[in-house]
Design an enzyme around this catalytic site. Structure first.
Site, PDB file in Angstrom:
ATOM      1  N   HIS A  16      19.112 125.404  85.635  1.00 60.05           N
ATOM      2  CA  HIS A  16      18.082 125.910  84.726  1.00 60.05           C
ATOM      3  C   HIS A  16      16.746 126.143  85.426  1.00 60.05           C
ATOM      4  O   HIS A  16      16.511 125.703  86.541  1.00 60.05           O
ATOM      5  CB  HIS A  16      17.928 125.017  83.485  1.00 60.05           C
ATOM      6  CG  HIS A  16      17.342 123.664  83.724  1.00 60.05           C
ATOM      7  ND1 HIS A  16      16.782 122.934  82.710  1.00 60.05           N
ATOM      8  CD2 HIS A  16      17.225 122.918  84.832  1.00 60.05           C
ATOM      9  CE1 HIS A  16      16.350 121.787  83.183  1.00 60.05           C
ATOM     10  NE2 HIS A  16      16.612 121.748  84.467  1.00 60.05           N
ATOM     11  N   GLU A  17      15.888 126.887  84.736  1.00 61.10           N
ATOM     12  CA  GLU A  17      14.599 127.357  85.277  1.00 61.10           C
ATOM     13  C   GLU A  17      14.779 128.192  86.542  1.00 61.10           C
ATOM     14  O   GLU A  17      13.968 128.130  87.469  1.00 61.10           O
ATOM     15  CB  GLU A  17      13.648 126.181  85.533  1.00 61.10           C
ATOM     16  CG  GLU A  17      13.326 125.374  84.298  1.00 61.10           C
ATOM     17  CD  GLU A  17      12.825 126.227  83.141  1.00 61.10           C
ATOM     18  OE1 GLU A  17      12.193 127.262  83.391  1.00 61.10           O
ATOM     19  OE2 GLU A  17      13.079 125.858  81.983  1.00 61.10           O
ATOM     20  N   GLY A  18      15.821 128.991  86.560  1.00 62.17           N
ATOM     21  CA  GLY A  18      16.114 129.833  87.713  1.00 62.17           C
ATOM     22  C   GLY A  18      17.123 129.157  88.607  1.00 62.17           C
ATOM     23  O   GLY A  18      16.835 128.126  89.224  1.00 62.17           O
TER      24      GLY A  18
END
Length: 598
Positions: free
Chosen positions: A448-450
């Site tokens: 997550h978050e890239g």
């Protein structure tokens, strides 16, 4: 959990003996603080994390939130109680302005504070983590009315916040979102669409949930240039600040996760007609800033969250490391390699070389990563409070390091968790010990978050070449300064400096070779390998900095630092050689493979 989730001794070393964060009190924003106030926050955080967060970590994992027939979410009561204590302590507001009820703590101290809670209970700590990022975005880009209506209650712990970016068909590719926002002519918008993977997206922990939602208005440009940002509360807020009728934000379902189960993760519908605030269809939303600039605003929270994800990974890796250290000191099995007497007593497993290898590897990973995380947090303070060129330089360096501080701990502190399980042997693979949960909780962080791959593209495709290569240049200058200092010290530090300097030179040369092809596809084909080599170089830099900070000091703590640095330079940094060789070869394997061959 009887083992402390973090090492206060290591935090003190990094904050005071290395980063010298007390010098920040010489800046106007932090003038009311001192080492004593910083210590008080860290002491409080450690105490609260152990007493209120750690005790329900396994219970929340075993009893994940579930959706009731009325659409509400039920979870164990300990989560709400821990968050109540956290909010009443003022820690959500820690780094915010005094005018908003905050303490104006430096970001580096606030990050160290939150790390205690992330190490003790990643699931419960996610709620304030997201809320702080949401509030920071609105302070930076929202209107005064939005700050008064939503930020103040969030900092008091009455409201929590989320970020709503992804959709079922659009994860990292935000250009493809389909959520729509139609202006109503009264300053509000009505939103319709679906958002997926929304952490903290619904619960009964607070009076309200403040969703920050990416959507497109009619006639917006295609792609990311047509994205706007909206505040969409779960419940509308009355003029007197009280919560009013339910907005048309509907929980469709909860995602059932491998780990990190204490945090609700949701599929949300906006404007599906389940609720009709004001008798009209659509969820009521309020534009943040200007139309079509939403993604630039959201990056304020996304970049903060990327650093925060790195800290979650660090904290979980560190917690597992400390538990495996304790276990290896008390678990007896086997005898020393030179002891041939079968009647002699078994020895603690930390007497065996391979167990020491696993402990030392964990130490090198988690303590190196923690140094990087705190270094980046201090860059946030420098960017915001230093003067002139120093602030500009800090911002550029922070931008360059953000993909590293997100991805390197997510990869290697996860590996530390794997090694912690291995140290525990068969017991580590059972739910009777915490280390298996740490691994499952941490496995989210490379996603997550890239994702790992997205961070590689960001580093090689944007950060090191931005402003004509200024990002890479400022990092090379900072690493070079450390190398020069270490060279003058002599001994192992000089040896490490020479090794690091050679890798730095290769990274710079390889970057030029990749972009010298004139073919972005070839340049970026192996960007994950670039990210990993670059990250190892950065962590080696962090370890060289720690060696210098420990120079001339004696005792087990400092000897441990020197041993971990030696391990990293002997065992880990050489791994960059084959990766840089691959990059220099401009290998096309990943470009030329046909999907039909899989």
């Amino acid at each position: 959990m009887t083992t402390a989730p973090l090492s206060r001794r290591d935090l003190d070393f990094l904050l005071y003996e290395w980063l010298d964060v007390t010098t920040l009190t010489g800046r106007k924003r932090f003038a009311e603080h001192s080492k004593e106030t910083f210590d008080a926050v860290l002491d409080l955080s450690a105490d609260m994390a152990v007493k209120h967060f750690a005790p329900h970590n396994k219970k929340a994992d075993a009893n994940e939130p579930h959706m009731l027939p009325d659409g509400s979410v039920e979870m164990i009561p300990e989560v709400a109680e821990a968050l109540r204590v956290f909010g009443e302590a003022g820690l959500i507001a820690g780094q915010f302005d005094e005018a908003l009820g905050g303490m104006q703590l430096p970001a580096v101290v606030a990050r160290a504070s939150l790390a205690w809670f992330q190490a003790a209970n990643a699931g419960t700590s996610a709620y304030p983590f997201l809320t702080i990022g949401n509030a920071n975005l609105l302070v930076a880009h929202g209107s005064q009315e939005q700050i008064d209506t939503y930020v103040r209650p969030m900092l008091e712990g009455r409201f929590f916040g989320t970020m709503c970016l992804s959709e079922p068909q659009a994860g990292s590719s935000l250009a493809d979102i389909t959520t729509r926002a139609v202006p109503r002519g009264d300053g509000t918008y009505r939103l319709t669409g679906t958002k997926m993977w929304i952490s903290g997206g619904d619960h009964e922990l607070t009076e309200n949930i403040v969703h920050l939602v990416l959507a497109k208005v009619p006639g917006a440009p295609a792609g990311v240039k047509g994205i706007s940002l909206f505040v969409v509360p779960k419940r509308l807020v009355n003029a007197d600040g009280s919560t009013g009728e339910r907005n048309d934000v509907t929980l469709v379902g909860l995602n059932h996760k491998m780990g990190n189960r204490g945090t609700t993760n949701t599929l949300l519908n906006f404007g599906d007609g389940t609720h009709t605030p004001g008798g009209e269809p659509g969820a009521v939303g309020y534009l943040v800033g200007e139309e079509n600039k939403g993604l630039s605003y959201m990056f304020h929270m996304m970049n903060e969250a990327r650093i925060g994800v790195g800290f979650v990974a660090i904290s979980l890796g560190y917690a597992g490391y400390l538990q495996s250290v304790d276990y290896a000191a008390t678990r007896t099995q086997g005898r020393a390699a030179d002891d041939k007497d079968p009647t002699s007593a078994p020895v603690p497993i930390n007497r065996h070389a391979d167990v020491r290898r696993m402990l030392l590897a964990q130490k090198a990973y988690v303590e190196g990563a923690l140094a990087l995380g705190l270094y980046c947090a201090k860059l946030v303070d420098d960017q915001e409070t230093a003067e002139g060129e120093a602030a500009t330089r800090a911002g550029l360096l922070l931008d360059t390091l953000t993909p590293i501080v997100k991805s390197w701990p997510s990869q290697w502190c996860l590996e530390a968790n794997s090694l912690a399980i291995q140290v525990h042997g068969g017991y580590g693979y059972t739910r009777d010990y915490d280390v298996e949960q740490f691994y499952r909780d941490n496995r989210l962080n490379p996603i997550h978050e890239g994702t790992h791959g997205i961070q590689g593209l960001d580093l090689l495709g944007r950060k090191v070449i931005m402003q004509g290569g200024a990002g890479l240049a400022v990092l090379a200058e900072a690493v070079g300064a450390t190398i020069a200092r270490a060279g003058s010290v002599g001994g192992p530090a000089a040896e490490y400096a020479s090794q690091l300097g050679a890798v730095l030179d290769r990274v710079v040369a390889t970057t030029g070779r990749l972009w010298g092809t004139g073919d972005p596809a070839v340049a970026l084909a192996n960007s994950s390998a670039y990210l990993e080599a670059f990250g190892h170089m950065v962590i080696a830099w962090m370890w060289l900095e720690q060696v210098l900070a420990a120079d001339g000091r004696s005792g087990d703590f400092y000897e441990g630092k020197r041993a971990a640095a030696r391990y990293f330079f002997r065992y880990e940094l050489p791994k960059t050689g084959p990766q840089l060789d691959l990059l220099d070869s401009l290998d096309r394997t990943l470009l030329d493979v046909d999907p039909a061959w899989f």
